[in-house]
Design a protein around this motif. Structure first.
Motif, mmCIF file in Angstrom:
data_model
loop_
_atom_site.group_PDB
_atom_site.id
_atom_site.type_symbol
_atom_site.label_atom_id
_atom_site.label_comp_id
_atom_site.label_asym_id
_atom_site.label_seq_id
_atom_site.Cartn_x
_atom_site.Cartn_y
_atom_site.Cartn_z
ATOM 1 N N THR A 17 -0.980 -65.629 -37.803
ATOM 2 C CA THR A 17 -1.761 -66.823 -38.165
ATOM 3 C C THR A 17 -1.261 -67.483 -39.442
ATOM 4 O O THR A 17 -1.873 -68.423 -39.940
ATOM 5 C CB THR A 17 -3.249 -66.461 -38.305
ATOM 6 N N GLY A 18 -0.150 -66.981 -39.984
ATOM 7 C CA GLY A 18 0.479 -67.625 -41.137
ATOM 8 C C GLY A 18 -0.251 -67.421 -42.444
ATOM 9 O O GLY A 18 -0.194 -68.274 -43.340
ATOM 10 N N LYS A 19 -0.937 -66.282 -42.598
ATOM 11 C CA LYS A 19 -1.755 -66.052 -43.779
ATOM 12 C C LYS A 19 -1.099 -65.093 -44.763
ATOM 13 O O LYS A 19 -0.440 -64.129 -44.376
ATOM 14 C CB LYS A 19 -3.114 -65.460 -43.363
ATOM 15 N N GLY A 20 -1.319 -65.373 -46.049
ATOM 16 C CA GLY A 20 -0.968 -64.423 -47.091
ATOM 17 C C GLY A 20 -2.132 -63.468 -47.307
ATOM 18 O O GLY A 20 -3.159 -63.565 -46.653
ATOM 19 N N ASN A 21 -1.987 -62.562 -48.265
ATOM 20 C CA ASN A 21 -3.063 -61.605 -48.534
ATOM 21 C C ASN A 21 -3.098 -61.274 -50.018
ATOM 22 O O ASN A 21 -2.759 -60.171 -50.437
ATOM 23 C CB ASN A 21 -2.869 -60.335 -47.707
ATOM 24 N N PRO A 22 -3.523 -62.231 -50.853
ATOM 25 C CA PRO A 22 -3.514 -61.991 -52.298
ATOM 26 C C PRO A 22 -4.493 -60.925 -52.719
ATOM 27 O O PRO A 22 -5.552 -60.756 -52.106
ATOM 28 C CB PRO A 22 -3.922 -63.361 -52.864
ATOM 29 N N ASP A 23 -4.137 -60.201 -53.763
ATOM 30 C CA ASP A 23 -5.028 -59.191 -54.325
ATOM 31 C C ASP A 23 -6.016 -59.904 -55.238
ATOM 32 O O ASP A 23 -5.630 -60.548 -56.216
ATOM 33 C CB ASP A 23 -4.205 -58.168 -55.119
ATOM 34 N N VAL A 24 -7.297 -59.821 -54.915
ATOM 35 C CA VAL A 24 -8.309 -60.519 -55.703
ATOM 36 C C VAL A 24 -8.631 -59.699 -56.947
ATOM 37 O O VAL A 24 -9.158 -58.591 -56.859
ATOM 38 C CB VAL A 24 -9.588 -60.770 -54.874
ATOM 39 N N LYS A 25 -8.295 -60.269 -58.107
ATOM 40 C CA LYS A 25 -8.542 -59.592 -59.384
ATOM 41 C C LYS A 25 -9.531 -60.349 -60.260
ATOM 42 O O LYS A 25 -10.110 -59.775 -61.175
ATOM 43 C CB LYS A 25 -7.218 -59.419 -60.150
ATOM 44 N N SER A 26 -9.706 -61.645 -59.982
ATOM 45 C CA SER A 26 -10.555 -62.480 -60.822
ATOM 46 C C SER A 26 -11.387 -63.424 -59.953
ATOM 47 O O SER A 26 -10.851 -64.104 -59.079
ATOM 48 C CB SER A 26 -9.707 -63.289 -61.803
#
Length: 447
Positions: free
Chosen positions: A223-232
């Motif tokens: 689906t063309g998605k990234g997966n950022p690590d949520v820190k803030s």
């Protein structure tokens, strides 16, 4: 089943409409006759009764003595609890109260309330907070649900133009290496589609995919998605939902809550964990947002009582580059607008509450029902009973209605994605995705 619902607000009205599809005997009572007028005009088979739910005479007028279930979902917590106590003493078999105090749900207190006549309680803010936390933990998905204890996953994903599945027919996506997921629905603009093999996936579609947990990363890539690590995370509005969400989120995430009330800001700073910073200010102030590091935040959650402010604030956050935005939209009429503006995840605690109550009220054959906030659709977990029609033929030969589809099943503890040749066996646990219009048809196949 005879159900009496006290409170014709959005929770009570939505719940009544959902239950009416199950052909239950529904009575809705409210002191405000204008709210009840909806049921007279709508043509649904629901009996409106003008009355006060803490008046024994009015409860008797609503025939609460014959009620299998009494549900009180007015905005007033004390009224709901009192109404349930009275309903129990008048003869109602079970009662259900909407509450605003999490303390009542603690194990020892639950027993106390059961003794005085309140069988079950629901705290909508807690349910909404849990949905927000799930959205933060899976920032690439619009919706994320674990079914059958997590053995199957249902994800709602917005398809971007760079996705490899854009303009692909569903039959093209079913290959020997890609039988681990199933696109069960496509929301295109304001229409929810139960797709068949000849349908295509388009850019900007919101697609709902069932899968086993092991294939989340493959679906994310498709689906063309990234997966950022949520820190803030930045939260606008120090509501009860904000408090609960902050307490449920992991300690390593830095949270900033913007609250315009100085007195409330002081209370929040004394209540919340050390990883939560309270900013006495307005999150709609772009200069203040820059100063507090909006450019470095991975998520923005708008939880004020004003749906318009929440939607606009999420749009502003996206312009700053925030990856995941979540908006509380309590005005149900605004939800289609929020979807069209592509703001991210929409939270409506009234729909969440109605769905949760509905889940509990259904027959034992349905162990879990999730009402989708973004559409008139449901996800149901059902057990295929011995001799039921669903077990008679392979899925492709069952001639299922066009408004439902089977997404996956659990057999002897093992998850499987359902295909055309799959033969459902008795005692299989099956995930069904269906439009509201199909809910009444499920018993025909599974009973």
């Amino acid at each position: 089943m005879k159900v009496v619902i006290a409170g014709a607000g959005e929770v009570g009205t939505h719940l009544a409409k959902m239950l009416s599809q199950e052909q239950h005997d529904i009575t809705v009572m409210d002191e405000n006759e204008e709210r009840l007028a909806f049921f007279s005009r709508s043509g649904v088979e629901i009996l409106p009764v003008a009355g006060n739910p803490i008046s024994p005479a009015d409860l008797e007028k609503a025939r609460v003595k014959q009620a299998d279930l009494f549900v009180s979902v007015t905005p007033e917590e004390a009224m709901n609890i009192t109404a349930c106590m009275l309903a129990t003493n008048l003869g109602a078999q079970k009662t259900f109260a909407r509450i605003n105090n999490y303390e009542y749900l603690l194990p020892g207190n639950r027993e106390l309330f059961e003794k005085i006549g309140v069988s079950s309680m629901i705290y909508p803010e807690m349910l909404a907070a849990r949905e927000i936390v799930t959205s933060i933990r899976k920032p690439w998905a619009r919706q994320y649900w674990e079914l059958f204890g997590g053995a199957l996953i249902l994800i709602g994903v917005k398809v971007r133009e760079n996705a490899s599945i854009v303009n692909k027919q569903l039959t093209e996506l079913v290959t020997p290496s890609r039988r681990h997921y199933h696109i069960v629905a496509i929301q295109r603009e304001n229409a929810m589609i139960i797709p068949r093999g000849q349908d295509y996936v388009r850019a900007e579609d919101l697609i709902f995919i069932s899968m086993t947990r092991d294939y989340e990363n493959e679906v994310r890539a498709l689906t063309g998605k990234g997966n950022p690590d949520v820190k803030s995370i930045i939260i606008m509005g120090g509501s009860r939902i904000a408090i609960r969400a902050s307490q449920y989120l992991p300690d390593h995430i830095q949270i900033k809550i913007f609250e315009t009330s100085r007195d409330k800001s002081v209370v929040l700073s004394e209540t919340l964990p050390d990883n939560v910073m309270i900013i006495n200010g307005d999150a709609r102030d772009t200069d203040l947002l820059r100063q507090e590091g909006i450019m470095h935040a991975q998520a923005f959650v708008a939880l004020t009582d004003n749906a318009s402010s929440n939607i606009l604030a999420c749009l502003a956050a996206k312009r700053f580059g925030v990856y995941r935005t979540v908006a509380q939209v309590e005005n149900i009429d605004y939800i289609p607008l929020a979807i069209k503006l592509d703001i991210g995840t929409v939270i409506n605690k009234k729909l969440i509450a109605a769905s949760h109550i509905y889940q509990i009220l259904l027959d034992a054959d349905v162990s879990n029902v999730k009402c989708l906030t973004l559409a008139d659709a449901n996800v149901a977990e059902l057990i295929a009973r011995p001799g039921s029609y669903i077990t008679k033929k392979p899925v492709k030969d069952l001639k299922l209605p066009e408004d439902l589809t089977l997404g996956g099943l659990i057999r002897d503890g093992e998850p499987m994605i359902i295909e055309g040749n799959t033969l459902i066996r008795e005692n299989d646990h099956v995930m069904v995705f269906c439009l509201n219009s199909a809910m009444t048809k499920l018993k025909k196949y599974f009973a």
